[in-house]
Design a protein around this motif. Sequence first.
Motif, PDB file in Angstrom:
ATOM      1  N   ASP A 149      61.236  66.977  35.882  1.00 44.75           N
ATOM      2  CA  ASP A 149      61.459  66.544  37.369  1.00 44.75           C
ATOM      3  C   ASP A 149      59.981  66.982  38.061  1.00 44.75           C
ATOM      4  N   VAL A 150      59.325  65.959  38.761  1.00 47.21           N
ATOM      5  CA  VAL A 150      58.023  66.195  39.323  1.00 47.21           C
ATOM      6  C   VAL A 150      58.339  67.459  40.550  1.00 47.21           C
ATOM      7  N   GLN A 151      59.403  67.040  41.147  1.00 47.01           N
ATOM      8  CA  GLN A 151      59.238  68.174  42.625  1.00 47.01           C
ATOM      9  C   GLN A 151      59.586  69.363  42.242  1.00 47.01           C
ATOM     10  N   GLU A 162      49.746  61.026  46.621  1.00 42.84           N
ATOM     11  CA  GLU A 162      51.091  60.633  47.286  1.00 42.84           C
ATOM     12  C   GLU A 162      51.520  59.398  46.741  1.00 42.84           C
ATOM     13  N   TYR A 163      50.678  58.434  46.088  1.00 38.70           N
ATOM     14  CA  TYR A 163      51.164  57.222  45.773  1.00 38.70           C
ATOM     15  C   TYR A 163      51.655  57.243  44.407  1.00 38.70           C
ATOM     16  N   SER A 164      51.452  58.310  43.615  1.00 37.56           N
ATOM     17  CA  SER A 164      51.951  58.199  42.335  1.00 37.56           C
ATOM     18  C   SER A 164      52.511  59.651  41.808  1.00 37.56           C
ATOM     19  N   GLU A 165      53.575  59.686  41.825  1.00 37.81           N
ATOM     20  CA  GLU A 165      54.114  60.994  41.236  1.00 37.81           C
ATOM     21  C   GLU A 165      53.683  61.116  39.735  1.00 37.81           C
ATOM     22  N   GLU A 166      53.586  60.253  38.911  1.00 40.80           N
ATOM     23  CA  GLU A 166      52.989  60.416  37.756  1.00 40.80           C
ATOM     24  C   GLU A 166      51.556  61.051  37.609  1.00 40.80           C
ATOM     25  N   ASP A 167      50.973  60.282  38.175  1.00 39.41           N
ATOM     26  CA  ASP A 167      49.337  61.281  38.505  1.00 39.41           C
ATOM     27  C   ASP A 167      49.453  62.424  38.828  1.00 39.41           C
ATOM     28  N   THR A 168      50.413  62.777  39.741  1.00 37.59           N
ATOM     29  CA  THR A 168      50.595  64.199  40.190  1.00 37.59           C
ATOM     30  C   THR A 168      50.900  65.058  39.147  1.00 37.59           C
ATOM     31  N   GLU A 169      52.128  64.452  38.384  1.00 40.16           N
ATOM     32  CA  GLU A 169      52.467  65.258  37.356  1.00 40.16           C
ATOM     33  C   GLU A 169      51.461  65.716  36.171  1.00 40.16           C
TER      34      GLU A 169
END
Length: 135
Positions: free
Chosen positions: A18-20, A60-67
């Motif tokens: 889970d990213v969060q 902020e537009y892509s959780e996948e990139d943040t992860e």
Amino acid sequence: MNIEECVKDGERLLEIRDVQILKTDYERWCSEVMHLLRQNECLKEQMREINVKMHYSENEYSEEDTEKSIRKALRGTILLLQEIGECSEREMSKKTAILLVDSVLRHFPVFFRAMFEETLHKRSTLSQEDLGKYR
């Protein structure tokens, strides 16, 4: 907490999906690592380098990139902590250091005699005149 525990905690973070949760746990882990580095005097020089490795880009537009960014930062930080742990394990104890210095000082007269009292070897690049400057 020591470096090995920080590495193990970091490796556990890699298993979070889970990213969060990953993001909040990663930020907590980073603060624990920085706290460890601030406490340990010999690790203060690595603080800047680790701080750079810990940085991640939040998209902020892509959780996948943040992860991906968090995981990349986490892997880099873990590798650096492992290197620091290996180096600190190789550092000699105070007792070993004292024995080494004692051995060098016991053999100092031999060194001094060989360096300054005996004639130079014929293939020596140091001349007798240059040696005289150091006396």
